[in-house]
Write an enzyme that holds these catalytic residues in place. Structure first.
Site, PDB file in Angstrom:
ATOM      1  N   ARG A  52      11.201   3.896   3.491  1.00  0.00           N
ATOM      2  CA  ARG A  52      10.790   2.896   4.488  1.00  0.00           C
ATOM      3  C   ARG A  52      12.033   2.089   4.851  1.00  0.00           C
ATOM      4  O   ARG A  52      12.808   1.690   3.975  1.00  0.00           O
ATOM      5  CB  ARG A  52       9.718   1.961   3.949  1.00  0.00           C
ATOM      6  CG  ARG A  52       9.491   0.777   4.881  1.00  0.00           C
ATOM      7  CD  ARG A  52       8.273  -0.030   4.535  1.00  0.00           C
ATOM      8  NE  ARG A  52       7.066   0.702   4.862  1.00  0.00           N
ATOM      9  CZ  ARG A  52       5.839   0.165   4.830  1.00  0.00           C
ATOM     10  NH1 ARG A  52       5.676  -1.104   4.486  1.00  0.00           N
ATOM     11  NH2 ARG A  52       4.787   0.882   5.151  1.00  0.00           N
TER      12      ARG A  52
ATOM     13  N   LYS B 195      26.647  -3.953  -2.017  1.00  0.00           N
ATOM     14  CA  LYS B 195      28.121  -3.922  -2.159  1.00  0.00           C
ATOM     15  C   LYS B 195      28.789  -3.330  -0.934  1.00  0.00           C
ATOM     16  O   LYS B 195      29.985  -3.084  -0.926  1.00  0.00           O
ATOM     17  CB  LYS B 195      28.496  -3.061  -3.373  1.00  0.00           C
ATOM     18  CG  LYS B 195      27.916  -3.520  -4.687  1.00  0.00           C
ATOM     19  CD  LYS B 195      28.334  -2.523  -5.783  1.00  0.00           C
ATOM     20  CE  LYS B 195      27.333  -2.518  -6.916  1.00  0.00           C
ATOM     21  NZ  LYS B 195      27.448  -1.296  -7.731  1.00  0.00           N
TER      22      LYS B 195
ATOM     23  N   HIS C  93       4.831   5.760  11.606  1.00  0.00           N
ATOM     24  CA  HIS C  93       4.353   5.640  10.212  1.00  0.00           C
ATOM     25  C   HIS C  93       3.399   6.814   9.983  1.00  0.00           C
ATOM     26  O   HIS C  93       2.184   6.665   9.885  1.00  0.00           O
ATOM     27  CB  HIS C  93       3.641   4.302  10.049  1.00  0.00           C
ATOM     28  CG  HIS C  93       3.370   3.890   8.632  1.00  0.00           C
ATOM     29  ND1 HIS C  93       3.448   4.750   7.554  1.00  0.00           N
ATOM     30  CD2 HIS C  93       2.999   2.678   8.106  1.00  0.00           C
ATOM     31  CE1 HIS C  93       3.147   4.086   6.445  1.00  0.00           C
ATOM     32  NE2 HIS C  93       2.873   2.831   6.757  1.00  0.00           N
TER      33      HIS C  93
ATOM     34  N   ARG D 190       0.804  -1.216   0.000  1.00  0.00           N
ATOM     35  CA  ARG D 190       0.000   0.000   0.000  1.00  0.00           C
ATOM     36  C   ARG D 190       0.845   1.278   0.000  1.00  0.00           C
ATOM     37  O   ARG D 190       0.591   2.192  -0.784  1.00  0.00           O
ATOM     38  CB  ARG D 190      -0.908   0.052   1.241  1.00  0.00           C
ATOM     39  CG  ARG D 190      -2.191  -0.694   1.083  1.00  0.00           C
ATOM     40  CD  ARG D 190      -2.590  -1.271   2.411  1.00  0.00           C
ATOM     41  NE  ARG D 190      -1.640  -2.315   2.732  1.00  0.00           N
ATOM     42  CZ  ARG D 190      -1.763  -3.573   2.281  1.00  0.00           C
ATOM     43  NH1 ARG D 190      -2.789  -3.918   1.596  1.00  0.00           N
ATOM     44  NH2 ARG D 190      -0.823  -4.494   2.536  1.00  0.00           N
ATOM     45  N   THR D 191       1.809   1.359   0.891  1.00  0.00           N
ATOM     46  CA  THR D 191       2.506   2.639   1.053  1.00  0.00           C
ATOM     47  C   THR D 191       3.310   2.967  -0.205  1.00  0.00           C
ATOM     48  O   THR D 191       3.209   4.069  -0.754  1.00  0.00           O
ATOM     49  CB  THR D 191       3.408   2.583   2.292  1.00  0.00           C
ATOM     50  OG1 THR D 191       2.646   2.102   3.394  1.00  0.00           O
ATOM     51  CG2 THR D 191       3.965   3.951   2.621  1.00  0.00           C
TER      52      THR D 191
END
Ligand code: CP
Length: 307
Positions: free
Chosen positions: A104, A83, A132, A54-55
């Site tokens: 996120r 890396k 959030h 969703r986000t």
């Protein structure tokens, strides 16, 4: 004046009630067709170091619908983190490619760290079990659409209150709107004591319960349900002890009263029976869909496309 321009969106702790009203009112305007192309000529980076449906997709949809461009990754394994590049070096690099970035990350504080390195606004799309904020913005908009107000609501907040970042952000917001809050969770997944102390200091009314049936006579406006956050448990046995411990179905709604609205940030696992989906009480897919206009409004505000 737009107080959002060039601002980072990291935590509800940084926000005022006026800020929240601005987001809600601009989202309403977006839904009526205003602010078209508010991201024209803007480029947004979408950096997801942790899974999302969703986000991430609603942010990306928001950018495209508002005339902007979006790039990024959904899997950090495809980035130079693989890396050995440090998070700070990645952010310092990407800040030169975009007008705002959405991040996120599984580590609490990662978005705050990014905001200290980046020269463009950073939007926290979820940092570990911490916050959030954009989920809360769309939750507030959905509540306002449903009830026509944000003040003086009675809300049960249920599930994994220890690790659930959505409910940590939501609790801060609902406190600003003088909500009466009932926290419902197994004892091992209680709301963190720092948040409860903060509420007590502000004189916010709250109670704690271990099962939703305890709220049967409370005339709740909202029951906000969350999933047990399996990925945050250090000990798999600790998760097994609390998994599948509660399930909202039509009998729960009958017990709580037909006035109750059931919210959930999603994804759900098994905590809401699918039979609830077709009832007028269920507004969790409306929440998910409101993610697009809410994020259009936010991105327009921080990049200056909306004033
Ligand atoms: N509500 C929410 O954050 O969902 P996703 O994890 O799918 O983005």
């Amino acid at each position: 004046m737009n107080s959002f321009k060039d601002r980072d969106m990291i935590s509800l702790r940084d926000m005022t009630i006026d800020d929240l009203w601005t987001i809600v009112s601009r989202t309403g305007e977006i839904k009526t067709g205003k602010h078209r192309d508010c991201l024209k000529d803007k480029t947004i980076a979408s950096l997801f170091f942790e899974p999302s449906t969703r986000t991430r997709l609603s942010f990306e949809s928001a950018v495209v619908k508002s005339g902007g461009s979006v790039f990024g990754f959904a899997d950090p394994g495809s980035s130079s983190q693989k890396k050995g590049e440090s998070f700070s070096d990645s952010i310092r690099t990407v800040t030169g490619y975009c007008d705002a970035m959405v991040i996120r990350h599984p580590v609490e504080g990662a978005a705050r760290l990014a905001s200290e390195v980046a020269t463009v606004p950073v939007i926290n799309a979820g940092d570990g079990a911490n916050q959030h904020p954009t989920q809360t913005f769309l939750d507030l908009f959905t509540i306002y659409e449903e009830f026509g107000r944000l003040k003086n609501l009675k809300i049960g907040i249920m599930g994994d209150l220890k690790y659930g970042r959505t409910v940590h952000s939501l609790t801060h917001a609902m406190a600003l709107f003088d909500a009466e809050m009932i926290f419902i969770s197994p004892p091992s997944l209680k709301m963190p004591s720092t948040i409860l102390s903060d509420l007590s200091e502000k004189g916010v009314s709250f109670r704690t319960l271990i099962a939703p049936e305890g709220a049967a006579d409370m005339n709740l406006d909202i029951l906000y349900v969350t999933r047990i956050q399996k990925e945050r448990f250090g000990d798999p046995q600790e998760y097994k002890n609390v998994a599948h411990g509660y399930r909202i179905d039509k009998s729960t709604i009958a017990a709580l009263g037909e006035q109750v609205r059931i919210m959930h940030p999603l994804p759900r696992v098994d905590e809401i029976a699918e039979e609830v989906d077709e009832t007028p009480n269920a507004i969790y897919f409306t929440q998910a869909h409101n993610g697009v206009p809410t994020r259009q409004a936010l991105l327009g505000l921080v990049t200056g496309g909306i004033n």
